[in-house]
Design an enzyme around this catalytic site. Structure first.
Site, PDB file in Angstrom:
ATOM      1  N   TYR A 190     -12.335  -1.783  -3.997  1.00  0.00           N
ATOM      2  CA  TYR A 190     -12.842  -2.043  -2.642  1.00  0.00           C
ATOM      3  C   TYR A 190     -14.371  -1.996  -2.579  1.00  0.00           C
ATOM      4  CZ  TYR A 190      -8.328  -2.073  -0.142  1.00  0.00           C
ATOM      5  OH  TYR A 190      -7.089  -2.396   0.351  1.00  0.00           O
ATOM      6  N   HIS A 229      -2.008  -5.480   1.388  1.00  0.00           N
ATOM      7  CA  HIS A 229      -3.318  -6.077   1.105  1.00  0.00           C
ATOM      8  C   HIS A 229      -3.097  -7.504   0.626  1.00  0.00           C
ATOM      9  CE1 HIS A 229      -7.302  -6.751  -0.652  1.00  0.00           C
ATOM     10  NE2 HIS A 229      -6.635  -7.323  -1.640  1.00  0.00           N
ATOM     11  N   ARG A 276      -1.813 -14.418   3.926  1.00  0.00           N
ATOM     12  CA  ARG A 276      -2.533 -13.701   4.996  1.00  0.00           C
ATOM     13  C   ARG A 276      -1.869 -13.945   6.354  1.00  0.00           C
ATOM     14  NH1 ARG A 276      -7.143 -10.734   3.617  1.00  0.00           N
ATOM     15  NH2 ARG A 276      -7.613 -10.604   5.837  1.00  0.00           N
ATOM     16  N   PHE A 332     -15.489   3.215   6.955  1.00  0.00           N
ATOM     17  CA  PHE A 332     -14.131   3.624   6.591  1.00  0.00           C
ATOM     18  C   PHE A 332     -13.895   3.665   5.082  1.00  0.00           C
ATOM     19  CE2 PHE A 332     -14.065  -0.960   7.626  1.00  0.00           C
ATOM     20  CZ  PHE A 332     -13.575  -1.492   6.435  1.00  0.00           C
ATOM     21  N   ASN A 369      -1.921  -0.145   6.973  1.00  0.00           N
ATOM     22  CA  ASN A 369      -1.376  -1.425   7.442  1.00  0.00           C
ATOM     23  C   ASN A 369      -0.497  -2.125   6.406  1.00  0.00           C
ATOM     24  OD1 ASN A 369      -3.419  -2.183   5.743  1.00  0.00           O
ATOM     25  ND2 ASN A 369      -4.633  -3.262   7.273  1.00  0.00           N
ATOM     26  N   GLU A 426      -9.452  -9.885  -8.091  1.00  0.00           N
ATOM     27  CA  GLU A 426      -8.417  -8.884  -7.817  1.00  0.00           C
ATOM     28  C   GLU A 426      -7.230  -8.997  -8.783  1.00  0.00           C
ATOM     29  OE1 GLU A 426      -9.367  -8.139  -3.081  1.00  0.00           O
ATOM     30  OE2 GLU A 426      -7.561  -9.255  -3.623  1.00  0.00           O
ATOM     31  N   ARG A 462       2.268  -6.727   9.344  1.00  0.00           N
ATOM     32  CA  ARG A 462       1.459  -5.671   9.957  1.00  0.00           C
ATOM     33  C   ARG A 462       1.886  -5.411  11.407  1.00  0.00           C
ATOM     34  NH1 ARG A 462      -4.306  -7.415   7.153  1.00  0.00           N
ATOM     35  NH2 ARG A 462      -4.221  -5.946   5.408  1.00  0.00           N
ATOM     36  N   LYS A 492       0.825  -1.206   0.000  1.00  0.00           N
ATOM     37  CA  LYS A 492       0.000   0.000   0.000  1.00  0.00           C
ATOM     38  C   LYS A 492       0.869   1.270   0.000  1.00  0.00           C
ATOM     39  CE  LYS A 492      -3.930  -2.261   2.332  1.00  0.00           C
ATOM     40  NZ  LYS A 492      -4.896  -2.174   3.473  1.00  0.00           N
TER      41      LYS A 492
HETATM   42  P1  IDP Z   1      -7.903  -7.017   5.251  1.00  0.00           P
HETATM   43  O1  IDP Z   1      -7.063  -6.004   4.482  1.00  0.00           O
HETATM   44  O2  IDP Z   1      -7.163  -7.581   6.425  1.00  0.00           O
HETATM   45  O3  IDP Z   1      -8.516  -8.061   4.364  1.00  0.00           O
HETATM   46  P2  IDP Z   1     -10.551  -5.778   5.338  1.00  0.00           P
HETATM   47  O4  IDP Z   1     -11.549  -5.992   6.419  1.00  0.00           O
HETATM   48  O5  IDP Z   1     -10.798  -6.403   4.005  1.00  0.00           O
HETATM   49  O6  IDP Z   1      -9.113  -6.192   5.919  1.00  0.00           O
HETATM   50  O7  IDP Z   1     -10.422  -4.198   5.162  1.00  0.00           O
HETATM   51  C1  IDP Z   1      -9.741  -3.657   4.040  1.00  0.00           C
HETATM   52  C2  IDP Z   1      -8.844  -2.555   4.514  1.00  0.00           C
HETATM   53  O8  IDP Z   1      -9.655  -1.507   5.053  1.00  0.00           O
HETATM   54  C3  IDP Z   1      -7.883  -2.896   5.663  1.00  0.00           C
HETATM   55  O9  IDP Z   1      -6.698  -3.528   5.246  1.00  0.00           O
HETATM   56  C4  IDP Z   1      -7.611  -1.536   6.247  1.00  0.00           C
HETATM   57  O10 IDP Z   1      -6.668  -0.798   5.456  1.00  0.00           O
HETATM   58  C5  IDP Z   1      -8.970  -0.862   6.125  1.00  0.00           C
HETATM   59  N1  IDP Z   1      -9.789  -1.048   7.338  1.00  0.00           N
HETATM   60  C6  IDP Z   1     -10.381  -2.186   7.790  1.00  0.00           C
HETATM   61  N2  IDP Z   1     -11.057  -1.975   8.918  1.00  0.00           N
HETATM   62  C7  IDP Z   1     -10.917  -0.656   9.202  1.00  0.00           C
HETATM   63  C8  IDP Z   1     -11.401   0.190  10.250  1.00  0.00           C
HETATM   64  O11 IDP Z   1     -12.116  -0.238  11.177  1.00  0.00           O
HETATM   65  N3  IDP Z   1     -11.020   1.500  10.193  1.00  0.00           N
HETATM   66  C9  IDP Z   1     -10.241   2.014   9.193  1.00  0.00           C
HETATM   67  N4  IDP Z   1      -9.776   1.254   8.180  1.00  0.00           N
HETATM   68  C10 IDP Z   1     -10.108  -0.063   8.184  1.00  0.00           C
HETATM   69 MG    MG Z   2      -9.905  -7.849   2.827  1.00  0.00          MG
END
Ligand code: IDP
Ligand code: MG
Length: 138
Positions: A49, A115, A85, A57, A112, A126, A102, A9
């Site tokens: 997304y 992805h 993952r 968010f 973080n 994707e 992370r 990212k």
């Molecule tokens: P993942 O990347 O671990 O699969 P997802 O739930 O798919 O997590 O969320 C996509 C991305 O959205 C996360 O990697 C993070 O950058 C952001 N994100 C997820 N949850 C939150 C939140 O509660 N607040 C702000 N950003 C979030």
């Molecule tokens: Mg995800």
């Protein structure tokens, strides 16, 4: 052999963590079979997304994902989706296991570093979002 999509990212690229992420992928047996650097616009980030469009968010996340260049890769390996993952760690770095990308580098639940696709179906969508068949070498 399974394929998955990885993104370094904007925060990971800006902080000079491309090499560190790639080292962790390759040393864990994931093979990079496609790779490029690009910068998404807001519309592209929103369509990538789209599954999160109802989440609070969504605007912040899609803005962040357009804030600088990203590195997108296709990874190949046995159980690559789950394996990658595991290497990334939990979405919230405070809950991520020791030694994960992370846990070691994220500064925020949003920023973080990486992805990764979460299922074979998502991986297919994707990978196709960023790469055509000539660009995926395996
Ligand atoms: P993942 O990347 O671990 O699969 P997802 O739930 O798919 O997590 O969320 C996509 C991305 O959205 C996360 O990697 C993070 O950058 C952001 N994100 C997820 N949850 C939150 C939140 O509660 N607040 C702000 N950003 C979030
Ligand atoms: Mg995800």
């Amino acid at each position: 052999m399974e394929k998955t999509l990885s993104i370094i990212k904007p925060d990971g690229v800006a902080r000079g963590l491309i090499g560190e992420v790639i080292k962790r992928l390759e040393s864990n047996g994931l093979k990079i079979i496609a790779m490029k650097m690009l910068k998404m616009n807001k519309e592209q980030a929103e369509s990538f997304y789209a599954v999160h469009k109802e989440r609070p968010f969504f605007q912040s996340l899609t803005y962040f994902m357009t804030s600088g260049p990203i590195v997108v890769m296709v990874l190949k390996g046995e159980d690559s989706i789950v394996k990658y993952r595991d290497i990334m760690g939990a979405t919230d770095y405070r809950e991520a296991a020791e030694g994960t990308i992370r846990r070691d580098f994220a500064t925020d639940i949003e920023k973080n570093i990486v992805h990764g696709s979460d299922s074979p179906k998502t991986a297919e969508f994707e990978i196709g979002f960023f790469f055509n068949s000539f660009e995926v070498n395996g």
